[in-house]
Design a protein around this motif. Sequence first.
Motif, PDB file in Angstrom:
ATOM      1  N   PRO A 219       0.809  -1.230   0.000  1.00  0.00           N
ATOM      2  CA  PRO A 219       0.000   0.000   0.000  1.00  0.00           C
ATOM      3  C   PRO A 219       0.837   1.272   0.000  1.00  0.00           C
ATOM      4  CG  PRO A 219      -0.904  -1.588   1.551  1.00  0.00           C
ATOM      5  CD  PRO A 219       0.389  -2.162   1.076  1.00  0.00           C
ATOM      6  N   ALA A 220       2.050   1.206   0.542  1.00  0.00           N
ATOM      7  CA  ALA A 220       2.895   2.398   0.594  1.00  0.00           C
ATOM      8  C   ALA A 220       3.228   2.896  -0.806  1.00  0.00           C
ATOM      9  CB  ALA A 220       4.174   2.098   1.375  1.00  0.00           C
ATOM     10  N   CYS A 221       3.448   1.970  -1.752  1.00  0.00           N
ATOM     11  CA  CYS A 221       3.770   2.370  -3.122  1.00  0.00           C
ATOM     12  C   CYS A 221       2.603   3.130  -3.753  1.00  0.00           C
ATOM     13  CB  CYS A 221       4.120   1.148  -3.962  1.00  0.00           C
ATOM     14  SG  CYS A 221       5.660   0.333  -3.500  1.00  0.00           S
ATOM     15  N   LEU A 222       1.405   2.595  -3.578  1.00  0.00           N
ATOM     16  CA  LEU A 222       0.221   3.274  -4.097  1.00  0.00           C
ATOM     17  C   LEU A 222       0.021   4.608  -3.395  1.00  0.00           C
ATOM     18  CD1 LEU A 222      -2.327   3.269  -5.866  1.00  0.00           C
ATOM     19  CD2 LEU A 222      -3.494   2.007  -4.039  1.00  0.00           C
ATOM     20  N   GLY A 223       0.255   4.634  -2.082  1.00  0.00           N
ATOM     21  CA  GLY A 223       0.084   5.877  -1.323  1.00  0.00           C
ATOM     22  C   GLY A 223       1.032   6.972  -1.781  1.00  0.00           C
ATOM     23  N   VAL A 224       2.289   6.619  -2.004  1.00  0.00           N
ATOM     24  CA  VAL A 224       3.277   7.602  -2.455  1.00  0.00           C
ATOM     25  C   VAL A 224       2.890   8.140  -3.830  1.00  0.00           C
ATOM     26  CG1 VAL A 224       5.670   7.900  -3.210  1.00  0.00           C
ATOM     27  CG2 VAL A 224       5.173   6.687  -1.078  1.00  0.00           C
ATOM     28  N   PHE A 225       2.455   7.245  -4.706  1.00  0.00           N
ATOM     29  CA  PHE A 225       2.071   7.688  -6.048  1.00  0.00           C
ATOM     30  C   PHE A 225       0.871   8.631  -5.984  1.00  0.00           C
ATOM     31  CE2 PHE A 225       0.015   7.444 -10.164  1.00  0.00           C
ATOM     32  CZ  PHE A 225       1.087   7.505 -11.042  1.00  0.00           C
ATOM     33  N   MET A 226      -0.111   8.314  -5.150  1.00  0.00           N
ATOM     34  CA  MET A 226      -1.292   9.168  -5.040  1.00  0.00           C
ATOM     35  C   MET A 226      -0.945  10.538  -4.460  1.00  0.00           C
ATOM     36  SD  MET A 226      -4.509   6.707  -4.063  1.00  0.00           S
ATOM     37  CE  MET A 226      -5.615   8.082  -4.388  1.00  0.00           C
ATOM     38  N   VAL A 227       0.001  10.568  -3.531  1.00  0.00           N
ATOM     39  CA  VAL A 227       0.455  11.864  -3.004  1.00  0.00           C
ATOM     40  C   VAL A 227       1.043  12.692  -4.133  1.00  0.00           C
ATOM     41  CG1 VAL A 227       2.158  12.987  -1.525  1.00  0.00           C
ATOM     42  CG2 VAL A 227       0.817  11.076  -0.641  1.00  0.00           C
ATOM     43  N   GLY A 228       1.832  12.043  -4.989  1.00  0.00           N
ATOM     44  CA  GLY A 228       2.405  12.753  -6.129  1.00  0.00           C
ATOM     45  C   GLY A 228       1.351  13.292  -7.071  1.00  0.00           C
TER      46      GLY A 228
END
Length: 344
Positions: A219-228
């Motif tokens: 989930p961290a990968c998806l979270g970082v991308f969504m923040v971007g």
Amino acid sequence: MQKVEEIFWLRAYGCIAVFLFHLLDRVNNYVDNLVTDFMRIPLVLGTPIFLFIAVFVFAVRYDKAVPEGFLAQRVKYVMLPYFVYGFIYSTAQWVTAWAEGEPVNFWANALHYFVYAGWHGYFLIIAMQFYVGYWLFTRWRLWRLNPVPWFWLACLISMSYWGTAYWLGVDPPGYLLWIAPLGWLYLFFLALVLVRYYPLAPQGVKAQRPKWMKYLAHPACLGVFMVGICLATLAGLPEFTSKEVWVIPFFVLFTLCATRQLKGYVAPNWVRQINVYSFNIYLAHPMFFIVTDLLIAPLALPISLYALILAVVSMVGCILLSNVVNMSRVGAMMFGKQLHVALR
């Protein structure tokens, strides 16, 4: 075939996403701001989810060989609704244009809808190409190849296709740019990759997922991308459609994460019910949007109440239409067949 619970969740999400995305198109006629932009971010995944599921389900169900009449069956239940709804929407636009004093040629307008796929049913053309692609995949015994390298190549091709087309300002008639398979190849091969490592696929127990899949599914990968993406939205950079370069990594991360997190979660009946009506909702909801909008727009309602009425009436209308047309086989073929989903 063993039911894949994750697909029930994904299909329901895709159906709701497409419905809300087009609902926001209506709302944006009255209000268009940063809030509606943020709301669009998760909704751009709707159409890709349907296309991904189209390949995933058949890869799980049929594996290395499809049954006789596979393509004929797909034409009957996919392309016939394309022409039926295309006629409805094209005729409605033609009548509207005449009523507004801007007459258009009936046949030219129909050509725009049927040949140039200039309506939201363009999804059906892409899906049909995927069905043919999977038929060739089994016929040519391409399942012998490892789909992972082809998936990465497909991602590069799809991203290059959308990026180059928008950079050069390519603008063919209708949605011809959208229905070209190059922009959606990544979905086809992502489905094959996930099925290859899915334990309920026909071949039996699968090998352990590669490390890259495990890492990207976090989930961290998806979270970082969504923040971007949110930061880019604040800067006014991205366009919010499913046909953008940034949607490709977004969808890959979302799908890997969702299939991992949803593993073992049995879909409740409300999710399964959405699956039953998903095809009809996808095809018919703009029709009910138009009719409802004509009735309530003159009332000058608050935007929140306007959106609520539009959503409720349109959703109920789609479900009622689905139940009526599926009372006969011909009706189901013409207006969209309900999925057979067992309730719990």
